[in-house]
Design a protein around this motif. Sequence first.
Motif, short mmCIF file in Angstrom:
data_model
loop_
_atom_site.label_atom_id
_atom_site.label_comp_id
_atom_site.label_asym_id
_atom_site.label_seq_id
_atom_site.Cartn_x
_atom_site.Cartn_y
_atom_site.Cartn_z
N MET A 467 0.83 -1.21 0.00
CA MET A 467 0.00 0.00 0.00
C MET A 467 0.86 1.26 0.00
O MET A 467 0.54 2.25 -0.65
CB MET A 467 -0.92 0.01 1.23
N ILE A 470 2.17 1.78 -3.49
CA ILE A 470 1.09 2.29 -4.34
C ILE A 470 0.81 3.76 -4.04
O ILE A 470 0.63 4.57 -4.97
CB ILE A 470 -0.20 1.44 -4.14
N TRP A 471 0.78 4.11 -2.76
CA TRP A 471 0.50 5.50 -2.38
C TRP A 471 1.61 6.44 -2.89
O TRP A 471 1.33 7.54 -3.36
CB TRP A 471 0.35 5.61 -0.87
N GLY A 473 3.47 5.84 -5.50
CA GLY A 473 3.32 5.90 -6.95
C GLY A 473 2.21 6.86 -7.37
O GLY A 473 2.37 7.65 -8.31
N LEU A 474 1.08 6.80 -6.66
CA LEU A 474 -0.02 7.72 -6.94
C LEU A 474 0.40 9.17 -6.71
O LEU A 474 0.03 10.07 -7.48
CB LEU A 474 -1.23 7.37 -6.07
#
Length: 488
Positions: A467, A470-471, A473-474
């Motif tokens: 997570m 992903i965070w 990357g976002l």
Amino acid sequence: MSKTTNNSSKLKRQLTPMNVWALAFGCIIGWGSFVNPGKKFLPNSGVAGTAIAMALGALVMIIIAFSYAYMIPKYPKAGGEFTFAKECFGKKAAFVCGWFLIAAYLTNVPMNSTAIGLIVDGVDGDADILKFGFHYELAGFEVYFGEIIFASAILILFGLFNIFGVRKAGFIQTILSSLLVASVFVLVISAVVSGKAKGINMEPVWGFDKNAAIAANATTENIGNFAKSGSSGIMSAILATFAIAPWAFVGFDTIPQAVEEFNFSHKKVIGIMVVAILFGCFVYTSNNTIAAAVLENWPDRVMAGDWVLLVAAEELIGVYGKILIGVAVSCAVLSGIMGFYLASSRLMYSMAKDGFLPKTFSRIDSKHGTPRNAIIFCIIISLSGPVLGREALGWFVDMSAIGASIGFLCTSASALKVSGKDNTKNINVFRAAAVIGVIFSLAFMVLQLVPIPGLEGVHFVNESYLMLIIWCGLGLAFFAVQKIKKNI
């Protein structure tokens, strides 16, 4: 339907010192302070280890609070740590800080909502009145339609309270936080007066190796063989809880998010922060100590997965104990939802004003003087909580501690930089506090991200690392888009 205006409108100055204390304290104390004695604190640290760790954690947070108190009068704008980082270290640092603070604040709202079902089930016994309709299992957690509907209604209602004006939100937050403190005081007094709290029940005072005990199928008679002892065991017990201090005390740092809505002098901020932190330390320590002191063989209760504080309260004052815990946890959950809605929306409002988020989040409701669109977005995101369930959300909430640590780091580093050019009286106190804040913020991040032998339940689980990636990357993608659009 009220209208929203452009971002030239201002937030309304309606928050009193009591409201701001309630904001901070209500965010510090959530469901975890009532559930974690049996899940984390007692097995990992015992009574003594938890008490020492919480006292040390509170001390470090108070030291960090001095950096907040120093920076707020210099940059009295919503956004807090984000604003400090932008003014002192530029846009990139500000975006990183703001992006992770959003994770720290906003994930706490849906996570608190998932505790509503636990409260009803715990107080109501075996009735399971919310477990009706279709249900499914996600990451080992059963999600029921009844719980989804009830928790969603709470999230929408308290989101609307935030939209309808900061004065109303502040009043409700003050009532909830005051009831929470009163409930814990009653529990403490009951434990003292009844004589049912006994020191001998607190053994093992430094906790025990829960995994080893489970693997060995330990019983009441031999569970003491797995107790933590010796210098290494005691240090492990203390660090296991001290390492999560950013998660435990996240909330006092929400105060600067509402700074544009203060109707009092900024000089009162440090006192409000210190009182909120001390009250938080009192609740954590009291709940943990009572759970162990009242129950004979509390390790057995932990091994069985019981809600140990609820069981202890019932043994103290019967059914009224269960009601008392129900009231206290409800206030903790609802004040957390209310407070983190306010903090999240003000942070998004500030970031949007500076072009880091879409401008729509910077619009102020003309009637109520609140960032209406930002609050609505927070409500929508938070409604994922009842649907996803506690276990899946736990992967995201691990980032709350990282986000808080980054916020502490940015504030302390900003205070260190600004104070370097300041020659006012007592400036050395703030400089020293800033240095200590930087050191401990970095230490907390290491403890959270790097697996260290002997510190169970501190660092991320594998899903949380995913997570986090992903965070990140976002965040990179979002920053790039805003950069291309020349909003930043």
